[in-house]
Design an enzyme around this catalytic site. Structure first.
Site, short mmCIF file in Angstrom:
data_model
loop_
_atom_site.label_atom_id
_atom_site.label_comp_id
_atom_site.label_asym_id
_atom_site.label_seq_id
_atom_site.Cartn_x
_atom_site.Cartn_y
_atom_site.Cartn_z
N GLU A 1 0.44 -8.74 -0.33
CA GLU A 1 0.18 -7.37 0.08
C GLU A 1 1.00 -6.37 -0.71
O GLU A 1 0.51 -5.30 -1.07
CB GLU A 1 0.44 -7.19 1.58
N ASP B 1 -6.76 0.85 4.27
CA ASP B 1 -6.48 1.14 2.87
C ASP B 1 -7.63 1.99 2.32
O ASP B 1 -8.48 2.46 3.07
CB ASP B 1 -6.32 -0.17 2.09
N TYR C 1 -0.04 0.33 6.61
CA TYR C 1 -1.06 -0.60 6.14
C TYR C 1 -0.53 -2.04 6.09
O TYR C 1 -1.15 -2.96 6.64
CB TYR C 1 -1.59 -0.21 4.75
#
Length: 346
Positions: free
Chosen positions: A33, A134, A116
């Site tokens: 991520e 996102d 996020y």
DNA sequence: GACACGTGGGG
DNA sequence: TCCCCAAGTGT
């Protein structure tokens, strides 16, 4: 069938076989991520493999030096991600015995983990129903519901987060989150979306109202400032050079570079020869200064247009903190410096 | 809350 | 060429 069911059905049949989708180990999900923030998957994949190989566990990452982590991050950009990755690895190791926190609130407090990423990790690894929003998700939702609120406005960010949160499948939040993003990445793309094969085409309002091309709406465009960088490439006895660390709060923080003279405009030979930096380094010793590239190299960043000139300083003088040319590859450097080093023939 | 932070690929 | 943008975050 509702939005999330339809989407998940499509996802399970069409998802890509990505390296971090093999299991839900939070260390690996976290790493992926962070790497993927504002970064294309194709660009991130080699870095994911490099990091997993060199740092198989969070303890390995925590034990490393920041310089070493940044060297591995070199070329990926947004280097604060690399610094924060390392910082957080150490933090989790010392404060949580290396065990990843399993709740959204604790995750979000960690350096480099925002709304996020905390949502992504908590949903994918711990099955918590937090919508990960996102750019993909904003685009998919904006189009599906035909919403023209600018996605990057304060109002838009809040709105799309709430909307995504309403739509999430609480039974499989991780799958839902990845399904929306995958649709945005593969079908509902910014340009030329593949609406004819979209699983949501029948209910998509932007498709119905023919607003696919104008939604999502984004406000304000960025402006680039011009900067002029002059790097002093010392070549000492054809064997050594000088590198310094960029410690100031600026681009490329904590990466290394050749000693830099930044000027207001394009510099000439005289500006370099008469510079304090050069004179302080070299004193009264003999040198020759050559302009390496005839035309300044233009390096474009999101907010800056940097014109780069390399000046080669040949000398026989032994300088303090000189580095052997063969060791230069051990330092993390910005991409234009790396390109120069690779092309430079002593 | 607006703005800065990288790099590379596509249209 | 130039602009957009790509699994955002920190200040």
């Amino acid at each position: 069938m509702d939005f999330s069911k339809q989407l998940i059905l499509w996802y399970l049949q069409n998802k890509r076989d990505l390296p971090w989708r093999k299991d839900t180990n939070p260390y690996q999900i976290w790493l992926s991520e962070i790497i993927l923030q504002q970064t294309r998957i194709s660009q991130g994949i080699p870095y994911y493999f490099k990091f997993i190989r060199k740092y198989p566990t969070i303890f390995d990452l925590a034990s490393a030096e920041e310089d070493e982590v940044l060297k591995l991050w070199q070329g990926l950009g947004y280097y604060s991600r690399g610094r924060n990755l390392h910082h957080t690895a150490r933090y989790i190791t010392t404060h949580f015995n290396g065990i990843f926190p399993n709740d959204f609130k604790t995750l979000k407090k960690l350096r480099g983990i925002g709304d996020y990423t905390a949502s992504a990790i908590s949903s994918i690894c711990f099955n918590q129903a937090h919508a990960a929003v996102d750019g993909n998700v904003q685009r998919v939702l904006a189009r599906f519901f035909n919403i023209n609120t600018p996605v990057n406005s304060t109002k838009g960010i809040k709105y799309f987060k709430e909307l995504a949160q309403e739509l999430i499948d609480p039974a499989q939040p991780g799958t839902y989150n990845q399904a929306v993003m995958e649709l945005g990445a593969l079908i509902c793309t910014p340009k030329n979306p593949q609406c004819t094969v979209c699983p949501l085409q029948e209910a998509c309002k932007a498709l119905k109202h023919k607003t696919i091309e104008i939604i999502p709406v984004k406000e304000k465009k960025i402006r680039r400032r011009k900067r002029f960088f002059n790097f002093l490439v010392f070549n000492i006895n054809n064997s050594s050079t000088l590198l310094v660390k960029r410690t100031e709060k600026d681009i490329w923080q904590n990466l290394f570079q050749f000693p830099l003279i930044e000027t207001k405009n394009e510099a000439g030979l005289k500006d370099i020869v008469q510079s304090d930096l050069l004179n302080n380094l070299i004193g009264t010793n003999e040198i020759t200064v050559e302009q390496q590239n005839f035309k300044p190299l233009v390096h474009k960043l999101t907010h800056q247009d940097i014109q780069i000139q390399f000046w080669v300083i040949k000398t026989q003088t032994t300088l303090k903190n000189a580095i052997k040319w063969k060791n230069v590859i051990n330092f993390a450097v910005p991409t234009p410096i790396d390109n120069f080093i690779k092309s430079y023939q002593k």
